[in-house]
Design an enzyme around this catalytic site. Structure first.
Site, PDB file in Angstrom:
ATOM      1  CE  LYS A 277      -0.924   9.195   4.332  1.00 55.08           C
ATOM      2  NZ  LYS A 277      -1.109   8.948   2.926  1.00 55.08           N
TER       3      LYS A 277
ATOM      4  CB  THR B  55      -3.977   5.813   4.843  1.00 49.36           C
ATOM      5  OG1 THR B  55      -3.698   6.836   3.909  1.00 49.36           O
ATOM      6  CG2 THR B  55      -2.688   5.137   5.243  1.00 49.36           C
TER       7      THR B  55
END
Lengths: 330, 330
Positions: free
Chosen positions: A187, A244
């Site tokens: 991520k 994120t």
């Protein structure tokens, strides 16, 4: 009953998990490498180094004695990924206790995921993965959060659901430890790409498209490594990715934003004291893509910008001019 | 070559698509129901009603003559979902032209998806679905965006990729029209739930968890209706969901935020002129969940709050105290 829980690692996330579980009625001991973390938790009920301003549960105990941690019923491993090997080697015997890995990342040099590091150092250990969208400060304050708990044996994952859940902490079971680890590991690379799009003012449509296409390429790597693409639809995948890639709090997103605004990577990273993990993960994930002979165009583009001097505009141009593709890569 | 493109519907999104395709070198005609939309596009190169402040391509023509639209090679249907039936009935003959459905939603009363409405009014029409994360103003300004193009016959979807793509507009092909439609239809309900979490200051972890769990329950409905869960990993699913659930621009997210802050639904909706689609979709999706005998706890919770007087705190409590579950529902 598995009420005695040992947390290995006194950073922000380890401390937050210790706090959540202690408040949830478990008998929790936190091991920290840093003596001042141990003394501030035991003396002031606060981790002044890594999680300041959160008053910790008085029952929560900290220790600097790693070998003594084996006395617990369950161990949660929350060290940075690059310290897993050294920590386990130093611990020697974890007394056949279940080990719940809460670290995210890929080991530099070996390209191993956390579970693979553990398997290589302490083979035979019962392993589970705990991962998801988790800002430590929010969890420590008692706000609700949810994670994936994955183990090869789904019954072990289900047992851990019972052992670890509290009123505000929900765990969803999975039997795919590869998929569960890849979302959290990669991520940060997608977050850098989203930051670039943000910095270049390319809009919210483009950012959302990168999140979706980023998930697709993590899924391709996941399948190549023996995991299931569907696992990434969960908290460990899209949950962690959406958190994120939407937050200026993320060091990776903000690195991308600065790159998009025209700063150089050296200039940005030189001014930082803390590690920006996505820089390393871009490299190791690109190596994995090569190893498994798959396309990961976003990851490879971020790696080209960070590690091979490619211009940001060229990288965007390359992404936009790729041939038409199927939604789920064949 | 399929260069003559007819856009049916002169709202913000129809106008933006017309602009993107006209700039991309296609011969585009836009049909609008409202005479002032037609005259402002033809006279001022601007849709002053629905997409003000964006200068439109001079080649772009608008018309009020619906039946004449059948002369185009491809038709894009961009009316609100509740007007699809009436528009097609009024058009009578679409001359066996491919119809690309760009509307998102569920028909009130019948519970039908857009493709099912079209199949019931003009059976035999070749249908595709164009859907994804698309703020109209960004696309119209020339910023890059990407969508899912889905058709039962993947070769038809691939042909449309070529016919519709431009420098900044990418299409990813899928053969699952059910999955492609459900993401866009139900995202607004999940956005209301995310708004509630935002309004109650429950944190980013909780919002990310709702996005992931929301995707899981859309996937459960998708499978029940004959689609594939994996389709929702694409632009039509997580792409659209992450955009809608992160933006205060969304009327659905802001409705949820106001509910979370303690206002009543009647109070908020009474002060609005425009439709907040998630209110209706919560009801129709809950009906679909009942029809297919599946659990959609977030959707059902939002419906209970909006349409059955449940207190917001009770709804949150109910979500948090559900039994432990698997990441992908079995």
């Amino acid at each position: 009953m598995m009420d005695k829980i040992g947390i290995i690692g006194g950073g922000a996330w380890g401390t937050a998990l210790a706090q959540v579980l202690s408040r949830g009625g478990r008998d929790v001991t936190l091991w920290a490498r840093e003596p001042d973390v141990v003394s501030s938790i035991n003396g002031q009920n606060e981790n002044v180094v890594f999680l300041p301003s959160v008053k910790l549960d008085k029952k929560l105990q900290a220790t600097g004695d790693l070998e003594a941690m084996a006395k617990n019923d369950i161990l949660l491993l929350v060290t940075p990924t690059q310290f897993i090997r050294a920590t386990l080697e130093q611990m020697k015997d974890i007394g056949n206790k279940p080990l719940v890995i809460c670290s995210k990342g890929v080991e530099i040099g070996t390209g191993l995921l956390p579970s693979q590091i553990v398997e290589s150092v302490t083979p035979g250990t019962r392993i589970a993965i705990l991962t998801g969208p988790t800002f430590a400060a929010e969890a420590a304050k008692g706000l609700p959060f949810a994670v994936t708990i994955a183990a090869k044996d789904i019954h072990f994952a289900e047992a851990l659901q019972k052992s670890l859940s509290t009123k505000n902490f929900r765990l969803y079971a999975s039997d795919d430890i590869i998929g569960a680890q890849l979302g959290g590991a990669i991520k940060n690379v997608i977050a850098i790409a989203c930051g670039i799009v943000h910095g270049k003012k390319l809009g919210e449509n483009a950012r959302a498209a990168l999140i979706a296409r980023g998930l697709a390429e993590i899924g391709t790597l996941c399948e190549a490594m023996g995991g299931e693409r569907e696992t990434l639809m969960g908290l460990c995948g899209i949950g962690d990715l959406t958190l994120t890639c939407s937050s200026m709090q993320s060091r990776n997103f903000s690195l991308g934003a600065a790159l998009g605004e025209g700063k150089s990577a050296d200039e940005i990273l030189g001014a930082r004291k803390s590690v920006t993990e996505g820089v390393f993960t871009a490299k190791s994930a690109t190596a994995l893509a090569k190893k498994y002979k798959i396309q990961m165009p976003i990851t490879q583009g971020v790696d080209a910008v960070l590690n091979h001097g490619m211009n940001v505009d060229e990288a965007i141009e390359a992404l936009l001019s790729r041939p038409s593709a199927h939604e789920i890569p064949q």
